[in-house]
Scaffold this motif. Sequence first.
Motif, PDB file in Angstrom:
ATOM      1  N   ALA A   1       0.823  -1.206   0.000  1.00 54.68           N
ATOM      2  CA  ALA A   1       0.000   0.000   0.000  1.00 54.68           C
ATOM      3  C   ALA A   1       0.857   1.256   0.000  1.00 54.68           C
ATOM      4  CB  ALA A   1      -0.916  -0.009   1.209  1.00 54.68           C
ATOM      5  N   THR A   2       2.110   1.120   0.377  1.00 53.64           N
ATOM      6  CA  THR A   2       2.946   2.316   0.463  1.00 53.64           C
ATOM      7  C   THR A   2       4.072   2.331  -0.559  1.00 53.64           C
ATOM      8  OG1 THR A   2       4.307   1.290   2.159  1.00 53.64           O
ATOM      9  CG2 THR A   2       2.474   2.631   2.918  1.00 53.64           C
ATOM     10  N   ILE A   3       4.029   1.443  -1.548  1.00 57.00           N
ATOM     11  CA  ILE A   3       5.020   1.516  -2.621  1.00 57.00           C
ATOM     12  C   ILE A   3       4.884   2.889  -3.271  1.00 57.00           C
ATOM     13  CG2 ILE A   3       5.676   0.662  -4.915  1.00 57.00           C
ATOM     14  CD1 ILE A   3       4.649  -2.059  -4.099  1.00 57.00           C
TER      15      ILE A   3
ATOM     16  N   GLY B   1      14.814   1.636   0.487  1.00 56.60           N
ATOM     17  CA  GLY B   1      14.024   0.569  -0.138  1.00 56.60           C
ATOM     18  C   GLY B   1      14.663   0.002  -1.391  1.00 56.60           C
ATOM     19  N   LYS B   2      15.970   0.152  -1.533  1.00 55.34           N
ATOM     20  CA  LYS B   2      16.642  -0.370  -2.740  1.00 55.34           C
ATOM     21  C   LYS B   2      16.483  -1.886  -2.836  1.00 55.34           C
ATOM     22  CE  LYS B   2      20.684   1.270  -1.508  1.00 55.34           C
ATOM     23  NZ  LYS B   2      20.283   1.924  -0.258  1.00 55.34           N
ATOM     24  N   THR B   3      16.805  -2.562  -1.722  1.00 62.07           N
ATOM     25  CA  THR B   3      16.727  -4.024  -1.732  1.00 62.07           C
ATOM     26  C   THR B   3      15.291  -4.466  -1.965  1.00 62.07           C
ATOM     27  OG1 THR B   3      18.593  -4.152  -0.234  1.00 62.07           O
ATOM     28  CG2 THR B   3      17.212  -6.109  -0.376  1.00 62.07           C
TER      29      THR B   3
ATOM     30  N   LEU C   1      21.739  -4.804   6.493  1.00 63.22           N
ATOM     31  CA  LEU C   1      20.853  -5.435   7.483  1.00 63.22           C
ATOM     32  C   LEU C   1      20.045  -4.376   8.233  1.00 63.22           C
ATOM     33  CD1 LEU C   1      23.294  -8.144   8.859  1.00 63.22           C
ATOM     34  CD2 LEU C   1      21.649  -8.333   6.995  1.00 63.22           C
ATOM     35  N   GLU C   2      19.042  -4.860   8.939  1.00 61.52           N
ATOM     36  CA  GLU C   2      18.138  -3.916   9.608  1.00 61.52           C
ATOM     37  C   GLU C   2      17.671  -4.516  10.933  1.00 61.52           C
ATOM     38  OE1 GLU C   2      15.123  -2.138   7.091  1.00 61.52           O
ATOM     39  OE2 GLU C   2      13.609  -3.369   8.035  1.00 61.52           O
ATOM     40  N   PHE C   3      17.617  -3.695  11.963  1.00 62.91           N
ATOM     41  CA  PHE C   3      17.251  -4.160  13.310  1.00 62.91           C
ATOM     42  C   PHE C   3      16.338  -3.126  13.962  1.00 62.91           C
ATOM     43  CE2 PHE C   3      21.325  -5.805  12.083  1.00 62.91           C
ATOM     44  CZ  PHE C   3      21.295  -7.131  12.466  1.00 62.91           C
TER      45      PHE C   3
HETATM   46  N1  LIG Z   1       7.403   2.034   0.072  1.00 64.06           N
HETATM   47  C1  LIG Z   1       7.699   1.582   1.272  1.00 64.06           C
HETATM   48  N2  LIG Z   1       6.820   1.671   2.282  1.00 64.06           N
HETATM   49  C2  LIG Z   1       7.101   1.242   3.520  1.00 64.06           C
HETATM   50  N3  LIG Z   1       8.277   0.675   3.861  1.00 64.06           N
HETATM   51  C3  LIG Z   1       9.195   0.558   2.891  1.00 64.06           C
HETATM   52  C4  LIG Z   1       8.959   1.005   1.552  1.00 64.06           C
HETATM   53  N4  LIG Z   1      10.091   0.745   0.827  1.00 64.06           N
HETATM   54  C5  LIG Z   1      10.959   0.176   1.679  1.00 64.06           C
HETATM   55  N5  LIG Z   1      10.434   0.058   2.905  1.00 64.06           N
HETATM   56  C6  LIG Z   1      11.071  -0.535   4.094  1.00 64.06           C
HETATM   57  O1  LIG Z   1      12.242   0.195   4.405  1.00 64.06           O
HETATM   58  C7  LIG Z   1      13.212  -0.659   4.994  1.00 64.06           C
HETATM   59  C8  LIG Z   1      14.525  -0.508   4.267  1.00 64.06           C
HETATM   60  O2  LIG Z   1      14.411  -1.060   2.955  1.00 64.06           O
HETATM   61  P1  LIG Z   1      15.661  -1.718   2.234  1.00 64.06           P
HETATM   62  O3  LIG Z   1      16.362  -2.660   3.141  1.00 64.06           O
HETATM   63  O4  LIG Z   1      15.181  -2.186   0.920  1.00 64.06           O
HETATM   64  O5  LIG Z   1      16.572  -0.422   2.087  1.00 64.06           O
HETATM   65  P2  LIG Z   1      17.975  -0.263   1.352  1.00 64.06           P
HETATM   66  O6  LIG Z   1      17.859   0.977   0.556  1.00 64.06           O
HETATM   67  O7  LIG Z   1      18.328  -1.501   0.611  1.00 64.06           O
HETATM   68  O8  LIG Z   1      18.931  -0.035   2.591  1.00 64.06           O
HETATM   69  P3  LIG Z   1      20.528  -0.218   2.760  1.00 64.06           P
HETATM   70  O9  LIG Z   1      21.188   0.843   1.932  1.00 64.06           O
HETATM   71  O10 LIG Z   1      20.755  -0.010   4.201  1.00 64.06           O
HETATM   72  O11 LIG Z   1      20.855  -1.597   2.305  1.00 64.06           O
HETATM   73  C9  LIG Z   1      12.654  -2.074   4.907  1.00 64.06           C
HETATM   74  O12 LIG Z   1      12.101  -2.412   6.150  1.00 64.06           O
HETATM   75  C10 LIG Z   1      11.580  -1.941   3.859  1.00 64.06           C
HETATM   76  O13 LIG Z   1      10.555  -2.899   3.995  1.00 64.06           O
END
Ligand SMILES: Nc1ncnc2c1ncn2[C@@H]1O[C@H](COP(=O)(O)OP(=O)(O)OP(=O)(O)O)[C@@H](O)[C@H]1O
Length: 578
Positions: A29-31, A56-58, A463-465
Amino acid sequence: MTAGEGPPDDPLLAEMATAVAEAGPDFVATIRADQDELIRTAPESVLIIQGGPGTGKTDTALRRVAWLLGQPDLGLSAPEVLVVGPSYAFAQRTRGLLDAWGCAGVAHSSIEGLLPKASTGRPEAPHVTRLKGEARMAGLLGRALDKHREQRAKVPALIAVRGQVVTLDPATIQRVMTTAKASEATPSDRRRLLRAALVSGTQDPRLILEAADMLADRLWPEFDAPTFLTELFGSRALLTAAAGGEFTDREINALYRLDGEEPPFGEADLPLLDEAEHLSGQEPQTYAHVVVDEAQDLSPMQLRAISRRSSNGSLTVVGDMAQSTGPWARDDWHDVLAHLPSEMPHVHRELRFGYRVPRQIFELAAELLPTAAPSVQPPTTVREGPADPMIAPVDPENRAGVVVAAAADHAADGRSVAIICPARCREEVEALLRAEELPWRTAPGDERSPAITLLGPHEAKGLEFDAAIVVEPGFIVDDDPRGHRLLYTALTRATGHLHLVGAPEDLPAGEPVAIAAPAVEEPPSPEPPAPPAPLDPQVQEQIDMVAHALAETLLANLTPELWPVALDRLIDMINPDS
Ligand SMILES: Nc1ncnc2c1ncn2[C@@H]1O[C@H](COP(=O)(O)OP(=O)(O)OP(=O)(O)O)[C@@H](O)[C@H]1O
């Protein structure tokens, strides 16, 4: 995108929404529109996703995989997709996400897991690691392999079998080799040809048969990359002959090592083994789409190994130059893409909204950016956190106690917690975790589980915590040539709580906070941030009025975690350039 903004009749998104609604927050819903555009990028492209930590890259890259798998006209199946990340823990995270979205069967691997298995652990100087990662090593290996083959192809005049000498006729053997090559004979056919040629001119066929087999082993040896590399690095003469004028004497000396030293290989040797296998004709499994995450840190030789696993050049390349550290720390994408050759067009996009890291924590991390990566724009955070970062100045003797107490508190509250600790302090923290009999581990499986994870700053990448405790930030900066970037990465792992524990002079100024008791969760504030400068009272009144109306609408219609997203969407809607 807010609910309803995305393509309404997309069955895959609907399916993903159902799967995730069961598993956790309704991220579908939040993409955002910018993420959605990337997810639906045509497979005939190299998609490069750059963005700050937690943008949100990953997630976006993985949703692209889910989308590609859901397009019936592409006919792509899960085992034809590979996702490569920096560590085993990261691969577990990506597997968990895609499996939960109904995309089981995709291959997930750390870069190391992709490469030939060998006994590693050999310590190597940073300049040697860097040299071994350079693309010109491929040329050196190619030339060394040619020489290796030339050497093997020389026909001996005699061969000793069980103490007896068998004389060989080089012309006959040369003829066999030419026939075998021209007919692309299999190894067993080659052996048969050789036996037939030798047996025809002798009185003791059994002896000659044995000699033929020994000769076959010598002329067409099975290629063994570890043996090849060990022989090459163990011989200055071989290295010099293979250098082809592209390596200085000093570099040849750096590559040279005494044979027989244990363990035989370092991490940087693994891509070289992969290259050697490729040069010898042993090709790895290939995939129709490959995702490379945290690509900003990979050496040219690692990138070549990944590229080899792509059957067609369809790639998603993910990373953040501001987090690029290690021997291959870079500032732009050209150097990465040069080693991932593809005929397909490049689509380069940046994600700008930070979802993971709450505003309070990111404001602190962003202070590092002017030093860590001056050209990088910080992402805009969309979340308020439950607490300000907690700053705990300590003496070395109570450091571990403070760290472990904070970790125990978070774990007791059911949060996942990372202790991100430089090597110098690791032993004392480990000892105390053991003494306190706390459940902890060194690499996370599911990093959402409420266990304590102890990580080095490099291991924390991607990673995420719920909470992160960063130990001695000054050491993290000092111990790495790109220490500011490493600290920036460490500070941006937490979705909720951050503690900085260390020497007072290495901590940000501000009121020290007692960290034994983590702050109580507060609901996020619906108010937009205060304007920076005092405004005309009349304008201020109008702002208050609009804010009031917005606050009421948000309160009445959405749950708190969606308020920042709705406000973002509002800004997007009224600003056509965004
Ligand atoms: N559109 C969105 N709405 C809500 N949450 C989101 C959205 N996009 C990403 N997230 C959330 O944000 C968090 C970080 O996303 P992600 O790990 O993909 O980031 P990243 O850019 O790869 O970070 P890093 O550079 O640290 O690797 C995750 O918990 C993910 O589910």
